[in-house]
Design an enzyme around this catalytic site. Sequence first.
Site, PDB file in Angstrom:
ATOM      1  N   CYS A   5      46.415  46.257  24.928  1.00  0.00           N
ATOM      2  CA  CYS A   5      45.107  46.881  25.205  1.00  0.00           C
ATOM      3  C   CYS A   5      44.788  47.931  24.146  1.00  0.00           C
ATOM      4  O   CYS A   5      43.855  47.801  23.372  1.00  0.00           O
ATOM      5  CB  CYS A   5      45.120  47.563  26.568  1.00  0.00           C
ATOM      6  SG  CYS A   5      45.443  46.477  27.928  1.00  0.00           S
TER       7      CYS A   5
HETATM    8  N1  SAJ Z   1      51.466  56.027  24.317  1.00  0.00           N
HETATM    9  C1  SAJ Z   1      51.806  57.126  23.548  1.00  0.00           C
HETATM   10  N2  SAJ Z   1      51.480  58.373  23.999  1.00  0.00           N
HETATM   11  C2  SAJ Z   1      50.824  58.551  25.189  1.00  0.00           C
HETATM   12  C3  SAJ Z   1      50.473  57.423  25.952  1.00  0.00           C
HETATM   13  C4  SAJ Z   1      50.803  56.172  25.500  1.00  0.00           C
HETATM   14  O1  SAJ Z   1      52.403  56.989  22.481  1.00  0.00           O
HETATM   15  O2  SAJ Z   1      50.565  59.699  25.562  1.00  0.00           O
HETATM   16  C5  SAJ Z   1      51.767  54.685  23.827  1.00  0.00           C
HETATM   17  C6  SAJ Z   1      52.627  53.897  24.784  1.00  0.00           C
HETATM   18  O3  SAJ Z   1      53.992  54.118  24.515  1.00  0.00           O
HETATM   19  C7  SAJ Z   1      52.214  52.463  24.479  1.00  0.00           C
HETATM   20  C8  SAJ Z   1      50.755  52.589  24.079  1.00  0.00           C
HETATM   21  O4  SAJ Z   1      50.560  53.962  23.732  1.00  0.00           O
HETATM   22  O5  SAJ Z   1      52.958  51.950  23.403  1.00  0.00           O
HETATM   23  C9  SAJ Z   1      49.796  52.232  25.199  1.00  0.00           C
HETATM   24  O6  SAJ Z   1      50.211  52.944  26.328  1.00  0.00           O
HETATM   25  P1  SAJ Z   1      49.267  53.147  27.631  1.00  0.00           P
HETATM   26  O7  SAJ Z   1      49.884  54.218  28.452  1.00  0.00           O
HETATM   27  O8  SAJ Z   1      47.863  53.298  27.244  1.00  0.00           O
HETATM   28  O9  SAJ Z   1      49.511  51.824  28.460  1.00  0.00           O
HETATM   29  P2  SAJ Z   1      48.793  50.438  28.400  1.00  0.00           P
HETATM   30  O10 SAJ Z   1      48.677  49.874  27.041  1.00  0.00           O
HETATM   31  O11 SAJ Z   1      49.495  49.637  29.422  1.00  0.00           O
HETATM   32  O12 SAJ Z   1      47.327  50.787  28.869  1.00  0.00           O
HETATM   33  C10 SAJ Z   1      46.928  50.383  30.136  1.00  0.00           C
HETATM   34  C11 SAJ Z   1      45.432  50.411  30.081  1.00  0.00           C
HETATM   35  N3  SAJ Z   1      44.914  49.739  31.228  1.00  0.00           N
HETATM   36  C12 SAJ Z   1      43.893  48.866  31.051  1.00  0.00           C
HETATM   37  O13 SAJ Z   1      43.429  48.610  29.964  1.00  0.00           O
HETATM   38  C13 SAJ Z   1      43.373  48.246  32.275  1.00  0.00           C
HETATM   39  C14 SAJ Z   1      44.938  51.845  30.074  1.00  0.00           C
HETATM   40  O14 SAJ Z   1      43.517  51.862  30.289  1.00  0.00           O
HETATM   41  C15 SAJ Z   1      45.603  52.633  31.158  1.00  0.00           C
HETATM   42  O15 SAJ Z   1      45.095  53.966  31.153  1.00  0.00           O
HETATM   43  C16 SAJ Z   1      47.085  52.645  30.889  1.00  0.00           C
HETATM   44  O16 SAJ Z   1      47.507  51.274  31.071  1.00  0.00           O
HETATM   45  C17 SAJ Z   1      47.844  53.538  31.864  1.00  0.00           C
HETATM   46  O17 SAJ Z   1      47.301  54.613  32.194  1.00  0.00           O
HETATM   47  O18 SAJ Z   1      48.964  53.161  32.209  1.00  0.00           O
END
Ligand code: SAJ
Length: 430
Positions: free
Chosen positions: A270
């Site tokens: 995403c």
């Molecule tokens: N990450 C960081 N620092 C952060 C947060 C994330 O480096 O502070 C990295 C994670 O390790 C990962 C990537 O970014 O590699 C994405 O992480 P994410 O927490 O955004 O998780 P995703 O990719 O699973 O995003 C999903 C998304 N959901 C949908 O698109 C429906 C996002 O909108 C959600 O907010 C997120 O999950 C969530 O909150 O878990």
Amino acid sequence: MGLVQKIKEKKIRSAVIGLGYVGLPLAVEFAKSGVEVVGIDLDKSKVDAINRKRSYIQDVPSSEVAELVSKGLLSATTAYSALMNVDTINICVPTPLRKTKEPDISFIVKSAEQIARYLKKGQLVILESTTYPGTTEEVLLPMFEAKGLKAGRDFYLAFSPERVDPGNSRYQTKNIPKVVGGVTPACTEAARTLYELAVETVHPVSSTRVAETVKLLENTFRSVNIGLVNELALMCHKMDINVWEVIDAAKTKPFGFMPFYPGPGLGGHCIPIDPLYLSWKARVYGFEARFIELAAQINGSMPEYVVIKVADALNTHGKSIKGSHILILGVAYKKNVSDYRESPAFEVMEGLLRKGARVSYSDPYVPSFQNTHLKMKSEKLAPAALKKADAVVIITDHDDFDHELIVKNARLVVDTRNAIKARSAKVVKL
Ligand code: SAJ
């Protein structure tokens, strides 16, 4: 009886195209509301699993699938001809990027081609796949109206962004508010009525473009803020300031601040991808989305920065990357999931291998992986594996990792997630 009334009385049959982490939970929620649902997927193993009453999606219990299949409320097929006998169709197919970093909506187009073949009066089509603003009205609408049918009069067409967060036990399909926008008000009304059968909160908006852009804002918001804290981490390293302490203190602010954390890069299907759908479309209008591009650059540079951190850490031990054995902890794209798509771990590994290191990994969620450049099996995280490594690099901070065991047995730890809270001379933070 009009479609809206048929939906309200649950006198409809629904199809969901694409039975992945979005489509299967949605199909199950519609079926649980009492609607007969047919899932359509190209992958026969998914179709067979469902018809054999088994779930392959972490958030969907097989017991739910079994009950719905037994009741005749859920079935699956690879045959698009099933679209002839349904009233509503939800498209939940992947929207990846091409190698050129441009949107790849080929899965949407292929599904729309099949829908157009069978489209008939009274049907409702809703696109859920994340895509650039304009896809529904510029790509799907002409394909469907080419048959002489008129959206809003003969059939209904809307967009509703998927917000599924795999593994999130608190927010699941039923209780995540659903944004929906139609080509016409009647389209919005039909789509809203359908979702109200299965989702607690539905938020209608004025158009498909607004609905398409909502999703991209949500994920661009994350990408840009992660890029901000990654840049802060690089700055704080230069100024010898502990960025983790800064963020932990900043989040004591009870309003107007939301913590994000530095990391080894951006993984998943995403966040690294969705913002580039938005910036690509903006470019078509001659607008350069600088925040999005800059965040992508900074986030994309983090794996290389981790390799430099490992080199510097080994150097303090009088060692070079070349010839060193480096154990990577965690290859999944984020903690406590088994998904390793776009994981930054692979770029870190390839960077280390290019510099002559021997690399192994341990990840309880990923027993083995194979991608374009690498094919490896996970090592058991035991004292021997930790002891024999010249450096241990924490890329994904799974809760399962035993930090005491790691600090006790590793010679050197590069912690890119601030996972290790205990102070130790052998632990180097991002
Ligand atoms: N990450 C960081 N620092 C952060 C947060 C994330 O480096 O502070 C990295 C994670 O390790 C990962 C990537 O970014 O590699 C994405 O992480 P994410 O927490 O955004 O998780 P995703 O990719 O699973 O995003 C999903 C998304 N959901 C949908 O698109 C429906 C996002 O909108 C959600 O907010 C997120 O999950 C969530 O909150 O878990």
